[in-house]
Design a protein around this motif. Structure first.
Motif, PDB file in Angstrom:
ATOM      1  N   SER A   1       0.953  -1.338   0.203  1.00  0.00           N
ATOM      2  CA  SER A   1       0.094   0.000  -0.027  1.00  0.00           C
ATOM      3  C   SER A   1       0.825   1.257  -0.035  1.00  0.00           C
ATOM      4  O   SER A   1       1.550   1.306   0.644  1.00  0.00           O
ATOM      5  N   SER A   2       0.332   2.216  -0.831  1.00  0.00           N
ATOM      6  CA  SER A   2       1.439   3.554  -0.824  1.00  0.00           C
ATOM      7  C   SER A   2       0.653   4.437   0.335  1.00  0.00           C
ATOM      8  O   SER A   2       1.305   5.615   0.733  1.00  0.00           O
ATOM      9  N   GLN A   3      -0.354   4.141   0.816  1.00  0.00           N
ATOM     10  CA  GLN A   3      -0.698   5.083   1.962  1.00  0.00           C
ATOM     11  C   GLN A   3      -0.539   4.578   3.397  1.00  0.00           C
ATOM     12  O   GLN A   3      -0.133   5.144   4.341  1.00  0.00           O
ATOM     13  N   THR A   4      -0.572   3.117   3.714  1.00  0.00           N
ATOM     14  CA  THR A   4      -0.328   2.616   5.004  1.00  0.00           C
ATOM     15  C   THR A   4       0.777   1.419   4.680  1.00  0.00           C
ATOM     16  O   THR A   4       0.317   0.196   4.831  1.00  0.00           O
ATOM     17  N   PRO A   5       1.915   1.582   4.310  1.00  0.00           N
ATOM     18  CA  PRO A   5       2.864   0.433   3.918  1.00  0.00           C
ATOM     19  C   PRO A   5       3.443  -0.167   4.987  1.00  0.00           C
ATOM     20  O   PRO A   5       3.881  -1.264   5.065  1.00  0.00           O
TER      21      PRO A   5
END
Length: 316
Positions: free
Chosen positions: A202-206
């Motif tokens: 995920s780019s938001q919550t890696p």
């Protein structure tokens, strides 16, 4: 190597390269050319040695910016261009231009989000994740100390602005991933801790679920590290003359590489050999041998291979 019921031990007597780097760091194995490259952050230099030819093949590039770490770029010949962690973010270094002394040998790909051209900070250590994104920490620059808790960890996706994933750090250091790509590790040297996170694409919550993987108990501090194919983490310890092998399952020390100088900064696997960078020591800060060998590059066979580094995807 010697082995007891509790811990494996290796001892290195002398450096492979006696360089006297002020701050040797960022060792990286360039598989395409069988060379090892590493940096001297304070001296603003990139060193490369051909491992087939040995120490006499050392080549040094002098830049006008501190380079803290390097990485290969997907689809690009590393003999031509590589990615570097620089003062204000990540940049592409044209090695041929640098060798010719060109003033425009590097070009920024992206700068630290919300901190562009912030002269108080500089890039420190980092690495490419399994999805081709580059993670890079920031910290107070040497000339603007004392160090403050103004550092952070950024994630760069291609040419996009970086995303800040963790703030309030003083000396963020190495970033790595477990062999299965499910766990990410980040060293916070000044806190004496290596954190572990659940890692995702995920780019938001890696990253999620921060926890302490390893807490150092000693006068020195955990510094740069790498993970081996068995999932164990090998961390340099600055100020204590050794590299520690930490179990990926328990977070307990299960091995030690002893070195003849104090300021151990980072490690890199080349097959089953561990290459180790160090920083310089002031005269009188240790024994004559410790000072003489400081800033050198060391090597030792530890009998296990490392997780191969990932390539940066520049144009996603």
């Amino acid at each position: 190597m010697t082995t007891s019921s509790d811990i494996q031990t290796w001892e290195v007597k002398e450096p492979y390269l006696k360089l006297h780097c002020k701050l040797g760091e960022g060792p990286y194995y360039e598989r395409a050319t069988n060379t090892l490259r590493f940096v001297d952050i304070i001296s603003k230099r990139l060193h490369t040695v051909d491992l087939a030819k040995g120490p006499d093949s050392l080549v040094t590039l002098q830049l006008d910016t501190p380079i803290s770490v390097t990485a290969d770029i997907a689809g690009v010949d590393p003999r031509d261009k590589i990615l570097i962690g620089a003062k204000f973010g990540i940049a592409v270094l044209d090695r041929k231009k640098a060798a010719g002394g060109s003033k425009d040998a590097y070009e920024y790909v992206s700068k630290f989000h919300k901190m562009k051209d912030n002269f108080r900070l500089r890039g420190n250590d980092g690495a490419v994740d399994p999805h081709g994104r580059f993670w890079l920490g920031t910290m107070t620059d040497f000339e603007l100390g004392p160090f403050q808790s103004e550092g952070s960890v950024h994630m760069f996706t291609g040419r996009q602005d970086s995303v800040v994933l963790k703030e309030g750090m003083t000396i963020p250091n190495s970033v790595s991933w477990s062999p299965d790509g499910q766990t990410m590790y980040v060293t916070h040297s000044s806190a004496g801790v290596i954190h572990a996170y659940d890692y995702a694409a995920s780019s938001q919550t890696p990253i999620a679920r921060e926890r302490v993987f390893y807490k150092h108990d000693g006068s020195g501090a955990p510094h740069g590290h790498r993970v081996d194919v068995e999932g164990n983490l090998w961390t340099a310890v600055y100020g204590e003359s050794h590299v520690l092998k930490v179990s990926g399952k328990t977070g307990i020390v299960i091995g030690e590489v002893k070195l003849p100088t104090q300021n151990i900064t980072c490690v890199e696997f080349v097959g089953t050999e561990l290459f180790i960078t160090t920083a310089g020591m002031e005269e009188g800060a240790g024994s004559e041998t410790e000072v003489d060998y400081s800033g050198g590059l060391f090597r030792v066979d530890v009998g296990v291979e490392g997780v191969p580094p990932h390539e940066f995807k520049l144009d996603l």
